[in-house]
Write an enzyme that holds these catalytic residues in place. Structure first.
Site, PDB file in Angstrom:
ATOM      1  N   TYR A  52      -3.706 -11.629  -1.865  1.00 18.25           N
ATOM      2  CA  TYR A  52      -3.317 -10.337  -2.466  1.00 18.25           C
ATOM      3  C   TYR A  52      -3.563 -10.360  -3.977  1.00 18.25           C
ATOM      4  CZ  TYR A  52      -0.342  -6.470  -4.035  1.00 18.25           C
ATOM      5  OH  TYR A  52       0.135  -5.329  -4.640  1.00 18.25           O
TER       6      TYR A  52
ATOM      7  N   LYS B 189      -5.947  -7.925  -6.448  1.00 24.71           N
ATOM      8  CA  LYS B 189      -5.424  -7.099  -7.549  1.00 24.71           C
ATOM      9  C   LYS B 189      -6.111  -7.451  -8.869  1.00 24.71           C
ATOM     10  CE  LYS B 189      -3.757  -4.524  -5.113  1.00 24.71           C
ATOM     11  NZ  LYS B 189      -3.833  -3.057  -5.115  1.00 24.71           N
TER      12      LYS B 189
HETATM   13  N1  NAP Z   1       5.259  -1.561  -4.188  1.00 24.29           N
HETATM   14  C1  NAP Z   1       5.066  -2.471  -5.110  1.00 24.29           C
HETATM   15  O1  NAP Z   1       5.984  -3.207  -5.508  1.00 24.29           O
HETATM   16  C2  NAP Z   1       3.705  -2.650  -5.724  1.00 24.29           C
HETATM   17  C3  NAP Z   1       3.582  -3.558  -6.778  1.00 24.29           C
HETATM   18  C4  NAP Z   1       2.353  -3.734  -7.375  1.00 24.29           C
HETATM   19  C5  NAP Z   1       1.267  -2.999  -6.928  1.00 24.29           C
HETATM   20  N2  NAP Z   1       1.407  -2.133  -5.890  1.00 24.29           N
HETATM   21  C6  NAP Z   1       0.206  -1.405  -5.444  1.00 24.29           C
HETATM   22  O2  NAP Z   1       0.488  -0.033  -5.329  1.00 24.29           O
HETATM   23  C7  NAP Z   1      -0.334   0.559  -4.295  1.00 24.29           C
HETATM   24  C8  NAP Z   1       0.521   1.376  -3.362  1.00 24.29           C
HETATM   25  O3  NAP Z   1       1.455   0.489  -2.762  1.00 24.29           O
HETATM   26  P1  NAP Z   1       2.816   0.994  -2.072  1.00 24.29           P
HETATM   27  O4  NAP Z   1       3.882   0.129  -2.596  1.00 24.29           O
HETATM   28  O5  NAP Z   1       2.926   2.460  -2.157  1.00 24.29           O
HETATM   29  O6  NAP Z   1       2.520   0.539  -0.572  1.00 24.29           O
HETATM   30  P2  NAP Z   1       2.883   1.263   0.818  1.00 24.29           P
HETATM   31  O7  NAP Z   1       4.166   1.973   0.710  1.00 24.29           O
HETATM   32  O8  NAP Z   1       2.730   0.199   1.850  1.00 24.29           O
HETATM   33  O9  NAP Z   1       1.724   2.353   0.968  1.00 24.29           O
HETATM   34  C9  NAP Z   1       0.396   1.950   1.096  1.00 24.29           C
HETATM   35  C10 NAP Z   1      -0.440   3.124   1.535  1.00 24.29           C
HETATM   36  O10 NAP Z   1      -1.788   2.649   1.817  1.00 24.29           O
HETATM   37  C11 NAP Z   1      -2.139   3.050   3.132  1.00 24.29           C
HETATM   38  N3  NAP Z   1      -3.041   2.099   3.781  1.00 24.29           N
HETATM   39  C12 NAP Z   1      -2.857   0.778   3.973  1.00 24.29           C
HETATM   40  N4  NAP Z   1      -3.886   0.260   4.674  1.00 24.29           N
HETATM   41  C13 NAP Z   1      -4.731   1.285   4.924  1.00 24.29           C
HETATM   42  C14 NAP Z   1      -5.961   1.394   5.625  1.00 24.29           C
HETATM   43  N5  NAP Z   1      -6.522   0.345   6.243  1.00 24.29           N
HETATM   44  N6  NAP Z   1      -6.578   2.578   5.667  1.00 24.29           N
HETATM   45  C15 NAP Z   1      -6.014   3.671   5.086  1.00 24.29           C
HETATM   46  N7  NAP Z   1      -4.845   3.640   4.427  1.00 24.29           N
HETATM   47  C16 NAP Z   1      -4.200   2.455   4.352  1.00 24.29           C
HETATM   48  C17 NAP Z   1      -0.811   3.114   3.883  1.00 24.29           C
HETATM   49  O11 NAP Z   1      -0.951   3.856   5.068  1.00 24.29           O
HETATM   50  P3  NAP Z   1       0.218   3.770   6.205  1.00 24.29           P
HETATM   51  O12 NAP Z   1       1.407   4.441   5.598  1.00 24.29           O
HETATM   52  O13 NAP Z   1      -0.368   4.487   7.375  1.00 24.29           O
HETATM   53  O14 NAP Z   1       0.451   2.314   6.463  1.00 24.29           O
HETATM   54  C18 NAP Z   1       0.079   3.754   2.826  1.00 24.29           C
HETATM   55  O15 NAP Z   1      -0.109   5.153   2.789  1.00 24.29           O
HETATM   56  C19 NAP Z   1      -1.053  -0.610  -3.616  1.00 24.29           C
HETATM   57  O16 NAP Z   1      -2.381  -0.689  -4.073  1.00 24.29           O
HETATM   58  C20 NAP Z   1      -0.252  -1.826  -4.067  1.00 24.29           C
HETATM   59  O17 NAP Z   1      -1.052  -3.002  -4.103  1.00 24.29           O
HETATM   60  C21 NAP Z   1       2.596  -1.926  -5.278  1.00 24.29           C
END
Ligand code: NAP
Length: 257
Positions: free
Chosen positions: A153, A157
């Site tokens: 991961y 990133k």
């Molecule tokens: N949350 C954190 O603490 C955090 C920290 C640092 C960076 N980030 C980054 O922020 C971004 C958003 O993360 P989040 O926390 O919002 O995660 P999340 O709640 O798991 O949402 C991820 C989204 O991406 C979609 N997705 C995943 N795999 C996919 C695929 N194969 N095809 C199409 N869509 C897909 C998911 O769809 P489904 O809902 O259908 O699964 C969901 O809508 C990511 O890039 C993550 O790396 C998050």
């Protein structure tokens, strides 16, 4: 008012960013992995213009996402938000033979950047974990290394920052920036997350649409609407181009100059 496309906007930060943009009066096109998730996304955000469908772990479907987006016209901004997390206990292989985390977090933003008609602004979701990413770029597809979910991961990133900075350099007429949203309590972040969820989506929205001079920059890395120093290696032009070249070879798709 701007027209914005957000990947992975059926849930989490993508959905929150979409909601905020709609509230601000912007036009938003959502994206979901399949029809069912697409219906759910549109139902929960009826103010969105439409939803584009495609599983970003599959190269063919990622190409189709780009086609659907282009059929809707040119966008002012694209937020590359979709991602899979750091807890995969084993290498989950896609139908293209790639690790899922690499396919979704790295290769899909590369492919969509290359194939979607050039917007004015691009925003890439990175993470503080990019600081632990492997700058050797060896074995991007985890065929030789023993699987470590968090390392895989973190690598993706780091690669998102390399992509944002490479695009900023290749396309000087586009604002291309990376965002660290903080560790926040989405599906990916889990309930244990300690950062402020209400700050998790605001920086990418600001970079996508704001006229604030601080947001009208390119090749920068942000956390909570302030610049933050990324891992120094991400500034290396040679590393950026090596990364683009690797993506070109793996995907068969070239980033236009
Ligand atoms: N949350 C954190 O603490 C955090 C920290 C640092 C960076 N980030 C980054 O922020 C971004 C958003 O993360 P989040 O926390 O919002 O995660 P999340 O709640 O798991 O949402 C991820 C989204 O991406 C979609 N997705 C995943 N795999 C996919 C695929 N194969 N095809 C199409 N869509 C897909 C998911 O769809 P489904 O809902 O259908 O699964 C969901 O809508 C990511 O890039 C993550 O790396 C998050």
């Amino acid at each position: 008012m701007a027209r914005v496309f957000i990947t992975g906007s059926a849930d989490g930060l993508g959905k929150m960013a979409a909601q905020l943009l709609v509230e601000q009066g912007h036009t938003v096109v959502l994206h979901a992995r399949n029809d069912a998730r697409g219906h759910e996304a549109l139902n929960s955000l009826p103010g969105a213009e439409s939803v584009v469908i495609g599983d970003l772990s599959i190269i063919r479907q990622t190409r189709e996402v780009a086609d659907q987006v282009n059929a809707l016209g040119v966008f002012d901004a694209v937020i590359h938000n979709a991602g899979v997390g750091y807890r995969e206990p084993k290498r989950v292989g896609t139908e293209d033979g790639l690790p899922q985390v690499f396919a979704v977090n790295t290769l899909a933003p590369y492919i969509l950047t290359a194939l979607i008609r050039r917007p004015k602004r691009l925003v890439y979701l990175s993470s503080g974990l990019h600081q632990q990413g492997d700058t050797s770029l060896k074995d991007l597809t985890w065929e030789k290394r023993r699987w470590q979910g968090q390392q895989a991961y973190s690598d993706t990133k780091l690669q998102d920052v390399l992509l944002a900075f490479a695009v900023a350099r290749w396309w000087p007429d586009v604002f291309s920036n990376a965002v660290e949203p903080g560790w926040v309590a989405t599906k990916m972040g889990s309930a244990a997350a300690t950062d402020d969820l209400d700050q998790g989506h605001r920086t990418q929205v600001w970079l996508a649409v704001s006229d604030d001079p601080a947001a009208n920059v390119t090749g920068e890395y942000f956390y909570h609407m302030r610049g933050r120093t990324p891992k120094p290696a991400t500034r290396e032009v040679e590393l950026q181009d090596k990364f683009l070249d690797a993506c070109r070879k793996i995907s068969g798709i070239e980033l236009p100059q």
